[in-house]
Scaffold this motif. Structure first.
Motif, mmCIF file in Angstrom:
data_model
loop_
_atom_site.group_PDB
_atom_site.id
_atom_site.type_symbol
_atom_site.label_atom_id
_atom_site.label_comp_id
_atom_site.label_asym_id
_atom_site.label_seq_id
_atom_site.Cartn_x
_atom_site.Cartn_y
_atom_site.Cartn_z
ATOM 1 N N UNK A 1 -23.099 92.936 3.513
ATOM 2 C CA UNK A 1 -22.559 91.575 3.526
ATOM 3 C C UNK A 1 -22.463 90.918 2.148
ATOM 4 N N UNK A 2 -23.323 91.334 1.205
ATOM 5 C CA UNK A 2 -23.271 90.761 -0.145
ATOM 6 C C UNK A 2 -22.288 91.501 -1.040
ATOM 7 N N UNK A 3 -21.485 92.393 -0.448
ATOM 8 C CA UNK A 3 -20.427 93.150 -1.127
ATOM 9 C C UNK A 3 -20.946 94.279 -2.012
ATOM 10 N N UNK A 4 -22.218 94.624 -1.910
ATOM 11 C CA UNK A 4 -22.697 95.801 -2.628
ATOM 12 C C UNK A 4 -22.297 97.051 -1.847
ATOM 13 N N UNK A 5 -21.981 98.112 -2.580
ATOM 14 C CA UNK A 5 -21.471 99.343 -1.988
ATOM 15 C C UNK A 5 -22.460 100.476 -2.218
ATOM 16 N N UNK A 6 -22.693 101.288 -1.179
ATOM 17 C CA UNK A 6 -23.689 102.359 -1.262
ATOM 18 C C UNK A 6 -23.102 103.658 -0.695
ATOM 19 N N UNK A 7 -23.377 104.774 -1.367
ATOM 20 C CA UNK A 7 -23.038 106.104 -0.839
ATOM 21 C C UNK A 7 -24.173 106.545 0.074
ATOM 22 N N UNK A 8 -23.852 106.828 1.353
ATOM 23 C CA UNK A 8 -24.913 107.070 2.322
ATOM 24 C C UNK A 8 -24.976 108.504 2.839
ATOM 25 N N UNK A 9 -23.828 109.116 3.115
ATOM 26 C CA UNK A 9 -23.802 110.490 3.630
ATOM 27 C C UNK A 9 -22.854 111.300 2.759
ATOM 28 N N UNK A 10 -23.382 112.347 2.153
ATOM 29 C CA UNK A 10 -22.585 113.189 1.257
ATOM 30 C C UNK A 10 -22.123 114.447 1.983
ATOM 31 N N UNK A 11 -21.352 115.259 1.252
ATOM 32 C CA UNK A 11 -20.941 116.569 1.755
ATOM 33 C C UNK A 11 -20.117 116.421 3.034
ATOM 34 N N UNK A 12 -19.046 115.632 2.951
ATOM 35 C CA UNK A 12 -18.190 115.292 4.087
ATOM 36 C C UNK A 12 -16.790 115.860 3.860
ATOM 37 N N UNK A 13 -16.132 116.274 4.920
ATOM 38 C CA UNK A 13 -14.749 116.738 4.796
ATOM 39 C C UNK A 13 -13.784 115.810 5.526
ATOM 40 N N UNK A 14 -13.868 115.738 6.879
ATOM 41 C CA UNK A 14 -13.047 114.800 7.645
ATOM 42 C C UNK A 14 -13.983 113.956 8.507
ATOM 43 N N UNK A 15 -14.390 112.783 8.012
ATOM 44 C CA UNK A 15 -15.330 111.937 8.758
ATOM 45 C C UNK A 15 -14.673 111.328 9.988
ATOM 46 N N UNK A 16 -15.378 111.347 11.089
ATOM 47 C CA UNK A 16 -14.883 110.772 12.333
ATOM 48 C C UNK A 16 -16.053 110.157 13.097
ATOM 49 N N UNK A 17 -15.795 109.767 14.380
ATOM 50 C CA UNK A 17 -16.735 109.126 15.248
ATOM 51 C C UNK A 17 -18.102 108.763 14.721
ATOM 52 N N UNK A 18 -18.312 107.492 14.431
ATOM 53 C CA UNK A 18 -19.626 106.981 14.023
ATOM 54 C C UNK A 18 -20.119 105.958 15.038
ATOM 55 N N UNK A 19 -21.439 105.863 15.170
ATOM 56 C CA UNK A 19 -22.004 104.865 16.066
ATOM 57 C C UNK A 19 -23.514 104.956 16.091
ATOM 58 N N UNK A 20 -24.131 104.023 16.832
ATOM 59 C CA UNK A 20 -25.584 103.930 16.885
ATOM 60 C C UNK A 20 -26.058 103.883 18.325
ATOM 61 N N UNK A 21 -27.244 104.406 18.566
ATOM 62 C CA UNK A 21 -27.851 104.318 19.891
ATOM 63 C C UNK A 21 -28.150 102.853 20.211
#
Length: 329
Positions: free
Chosen positions: A166-186
């Motif tokens: 929300x404060x506009x800071x950007x973070x790299x969270x998951x590396x080693x990705x090719x075609x990212x899809x479906x994200x979500x939380x329990x």
């Protein structure tokens, strides 16, 4: 092996010819489902209480400044307190889309220091967590060049999942990705799910909701070697089950929190792209699909409604989408 409950949708809710229907998102305050055709540069809306006759299509101009608007529409999320705008994962970063003006303004670019990389990359999928942070994954832009190994073979490659706070800071969270899809939380916010389509796998991570961090990566679900296609977009219900589009599989599968397929919805369209819950009770599933070319290998017989939108009522109720929180803007 337990029996898989199977439903079949015989006809589409909207008979369309989308080249690449994607990004369904239900606007709870308006009752409108929005989705896009990436290739044809169209934004589709339909009021699901009023029915198919309320379907509208907005044809977008090729560009606004130097960015194609439609490249921005695959990943969208509502913004808390701003009914006339929503946030998008755009070609060059995160941007705000104004519904009335059909205008786009960037709030965070991600490859500002590398013009070549900025042209090569784009966002592909994402979601907002319960604390209002926007997670979105990047990949090589097929419109620029074919998929490259970078980001697949290197942990410091350009393809990754970013988190915008929300404060506009950007973070790299998951590396080693090719075609990212479906994200979500329990539902309890303890697990984050992420799909990397070429792997045919959905990965699970331990999720620290306060820190917004992930750890302990493991395979949650793996599509069988004998099953064609890949896993695409997903959504999650209140019981913690994932509903996942099987691209080139003509179906959406429901996967239990234990990683088992417990139901499937067959559709007369080969390339399911993404499901989303909506409707007054959040117990209706909407499914976008992509078109199929005449020379596509493996196209099944009976795949007659490729590129259409499908709708089905489910026993499960979906989780409501989180809103992005934007501080000071």
């Amino acid at each position: 092996m337990s029996e898989v409950n199977t439903s079949t949708i015989q006809e589409p809710y909207l008979k369309l010819q989308c080249s690449l229907g994607e990004g369904p998102f239900y606007e709870e305050d308006t009752g409108v489902l929005r989705f896009v055709d990436i290739v044809k540069k169209e934004i589709h809306t339909v009021n699901v209480q009023k029915g198919p006759k309320s379907h509208k299509v907005v044809q977008l101009d090729d560009s606004v400044g130097s960015v194609s608007i439609i490249d921005s529409q695959l990943i969208t999320a509502d913004i808390k307190g701003r009914s006339g705008e929503y946030i998008v994962g755009a070609k060059y970063g995160f941007a705000i889309f104004n519904k009335e003006k059909s205008s786009l303004r960037y709030i965070k670019k991600i490859y500002e220091d590398d013009e070549i990389m900025a042209e090569k990359m784009r966002f592909n999928d994402g979601a907002v967590d319960s604390r209002g942070r926007f997670w979105a994954g990047t990949m090589n832009d097929f419109h620029v060049e074919e998929l490259q190994a970078e980001g697949v073979l290197r942990d410091d490659g350009p393809c990754c999942v970013f988190r915008l706070d929300p404060d506009m800071t950007l973070h790299r969270m998951i590396e080693n990705v090719s075609i990212p899809n479906g994200m979500g939380w329990s539902p309890d916010d303890k697990v984050m799910y992420f799909t990397d389509s070429p792997s045919k796998a959905i990965f699970a991570y331990d999720f620290d909701v306060e820190a917004g961090s992930v750890s302990n990566k493991r395979v949650f679900f793996q599509l069988g070697d004998d099953e064609g296609g890949v896993l695409d977009g997903c959504t999650i219900d209140q019981g913690g089950c994932l509903w996942v589009a099987h691209h080139e599989g003509s179906r959406v599968i429901q996967i239990s929190p234990q990683g088992k397929v417990i139901s499937q919805i067959n559709i007369p369209a080969w390339k399911a792209t993404c499901p989303a819950f909506g409707g007054l009770g959040f117990n209706e599933l909407f499914i976008t699909t992509a078109g199929v070319e005449d020379d596509d290998e493996g196209k099944p017989v009976g795949s007659t409604d490729n590129g259409s939108l499908f709708r089905i009522q489910t026993a499960a109720k979906g989780l409501r989408s989180n809103q992005f929180v934007m501080e000071g803007l």
